[in-house]
Design an enzyme around this catalytic site. Structure first.
Site, PDB file in Angstrom:
ATOM      1  N   ASN A   1      33.304  -0.184 -78.050  1.00  0.00           N
ATOM      2  CA  ASN A   1      34.612  -0.205 -78.716  1.00  0.00           C
ATOM      3  C   ASN A   1      35.637   0.549 -77.870  1.00  0.00           C
ATOM      4  O   ASN A   1      36.374   1.407 -78.363  1.00  0.00           O
ATOM      5  CB  ASN A   1      34.513   0.370 -80.124  1.00  0.00           C
TER       6      ASN A   1
ATOM      7  N   ASN B   1      27.578 -10.054 -83.688  1.00  0.00           N
ATOM      8  CA  ASN B   1      28.478 -10.154 -84.840  1.00  0.00           C
ATOM      9  C   ASN B   1      27.909 -11.034 -85.948  1.00  0.00           C
ATOM     10  O   ASN B   1      28.647 -11.677 -86.696  1.00  0.00           O
ATOM     11  CB  ASN B   1      29.871 -10.643 -84.414  1.00  0.00           C
TER      12      ASN B   1
ATOM     13  N   ASP C   1      26.243  -7.741 -78.727  1.00  0.00           N
ATOM     14  CA  ASP C   1      26.791  -7.606 -80.071  1.00  0.00           C
ATOM     15  C   ASP C   1      27.033  -9.037 -80.531  1.00  0.00           C
ATOM     16  O   ASP C   1      27.939  -9.714 -80.057  1.00  0.00           O
ATOM     17  CB  ASP C   1      28.100  -6.812 -80.050  1.00  0.00           C
TER      18      ASP C   1
ATOM     19  N   GLU D   1      32.646  -4.901 -75.492  1.00  0.00           N
ATOM     20  CA  GLU D   1      33.972  -4.386 -75.887  1.00  0.00           C
ATOM     21  C   GLU D   1      34.399  -3.248 -74.976  1.00  0.00           C
ATOM     22  O   GLU D   1      34.696  -2.135 -75.429  1.00  0.00           O
ATOM     23  CB  GLU D   1      33.987  -3.969 -77.366  1.00  0.00           C
TER      24      GLU D   1
ATOM     25  N   HIS E   1      29.465   1.344 -83.235  1.00  0.00           N
ATOM     26  CA  HIS E   1      28.115   0.822 -83.026  1.00  0.00           C
ATOM     27  C   HIS E   1      27.217   1.926 -82.489  1.00  0.00           C
ATOM     28  O   HIS E   1      27.690   2.859 -81.831  1.00  0.00           O
ATOM     29  CB  HIS E   1      28.111  -0.322 -81.997  1.00  0.00           C
TER      30      HIS E   1
END
Length: 267
Positions: A10, A154, A152, A36, A256
Site C-alpha cells: 500500500n 482481491n 494480492d 501496490e 495487508h
C-alpha cells in the site's frame, strides 16, 4: 530451502517509514513479491531497488501513485517479463515475472496485483476482464514451465477466508463469479487450471488466523475482522515442496500482512 514472501505494501514509501525494510533482512528471504508499490522509478531507484542481497525489478503503472508491482530475488534471473500482453492492464503495472531457467528446468517466480472492484461497477467490470485474461495466460504458462505466483488477488475464495462472509455475499471480493474463477483455477479436472492454493494446502482448516487484509474502517484490525486476499499459487510439483506458511502480524506495515512460504528447493 527457498523462502518466498508476498506483501501488498500500500505504497512502498509508506511501508518503508513503518519499518518494512528494517524487518525484511531478518526474514532471510530468497524472494519477495510486492504489490501496490504506488511509485515510479524515480522514487525507487537508489532507495528501494534492493535490500541486502535481494535485487528488485519492477513493473510500474503509468498513472503516478497507483498500483505497481515488484519482485526481489537473491539469484539473478535468466529473464524478466513485465505485463501479460493486455494493454489495459499492462498500463496499470500489475505483473512481473522472473525466469530462472537452467538445462532441464524452466521455472518462474511472479508477483501480481489483481484489480479491486470495490470502487464501483466500472472497476468491477475491469476486474472481470483481468480475470478473463489471466486464466489463459496462466494456462499457457503452466503448459511450458513450473511457477509460483504471489499476489494480492482481491478475492476471498471461501467462507473460511473472511470474517463476515454472510454480509459480503454481494460485495466485490466475495462475489460468486470471482469465487468461481478461483474454483476453476484450483480445479484439477479437464479444462481446469490445475494450480494449488499453497496456504490452504498447508492450513486447510484455519479460519481467523488466515486473514491477510483488514479494512481501515472501524476497528477491523483490532477485532480481526479480516479477509484472506494474498496468495501463493503454484504448479503442483512446486506446491508439493511447500513446507510451511506463516502470516506476520506483529508489526503493521500496511493494511495487508506479509505471507511467507518456505519451499524445499533452491533457485
Amino acid at each position: 530451502m527457498m523462502r518466498f514472501i508476498t506483501a501488498n505494501l500500500n505504497g512502498i514509501r509508506s511501508a518503508a517509514t513503518k519499518g518494512f525494510f528494517d524487518w525484511l533482512p531478518e526474514q532471510k528471504a530468497d524472494a519477495l513479491g510486492v504489490q501496490e508499490v504506488k511509485a515510479q522509478d524515480e522514487h525507487v531507484a537508489g532507495n528501494f531497488c534492493s535490500s541486502g542481497d535481494l535485487k528488485g525489478h519492477f513493473h510500474y503503472a503509468q498513472k503516478k501513485g497507483y498500483s505497481g508491482v515488484g519482485l526481489y530475488t537473491r539469484e539473478q534471473p535468466s529473464d524478466v517479463i513485465t505485463g501479460i500482453g493486455v494493454e489495459e492492464f499492462d498500463f496499470e503495472g500489475r505483473y512481473i515475472e522472473k525466469r530462472f531457467d537452467k538445462p532441464g528446468r524452466k521455472l518462474s517466480l511472479i508477483s501480481c496485483y489483481f484489480p479491486s472492484g470495490s470502487s464501483g461497477p466500472e472497476r468491477q467490470e475491469a476486474k472481470y476482464r483481468f480475470l478473463a485474461a489471466m486464466a489463459p495466460h496462466l494456462e499457457a504458462l503452466k503448459a511450458e514451465r513450473e511457477f509460483i505466483l504471489v499476489a494480492d488477488v482481491n478475492i476471498a475464495h471461501r467462507e473460511a477466508d473472511l470474517k463476515n462472509w454472510k454480509g459480503n455475499l454481494k460485495n466485490s471480493g466475495f462475489l460468486p463469479e470471482e469465487r468461481a474463477w478461483l474454483d476453476q483455477l484450483f480445479g484439477s479436472g479437464k479444462g481446469q487450471g490445475g494450480l494449488v492454493d499453497v496456504y490452504r494446502q498447508l492450513h486447510p482448516d484455519t479460519t481467523d488466523d488466515c486473514y491477510t487484509w483488514w479494512s481501515n474502517r472501524g476497528q477491523a484490525y483490532a477485532k480481526n475482522v479480516g479477509w484472506r486476499l494474498d496468495y501463493h499459487f503454484a504448479t503442483p510439483k512446486l506446491a508439493a515442496l511447500a513446507k510451511s506458511a506463516s502470516i506476520y502480524k506483529a508489526q503493521k506495515f500496511s493494511d495487508h500482512a506479509p505471507l511467507t512460504v518456505d519451499y524445499d528447493f533452491q533457485l
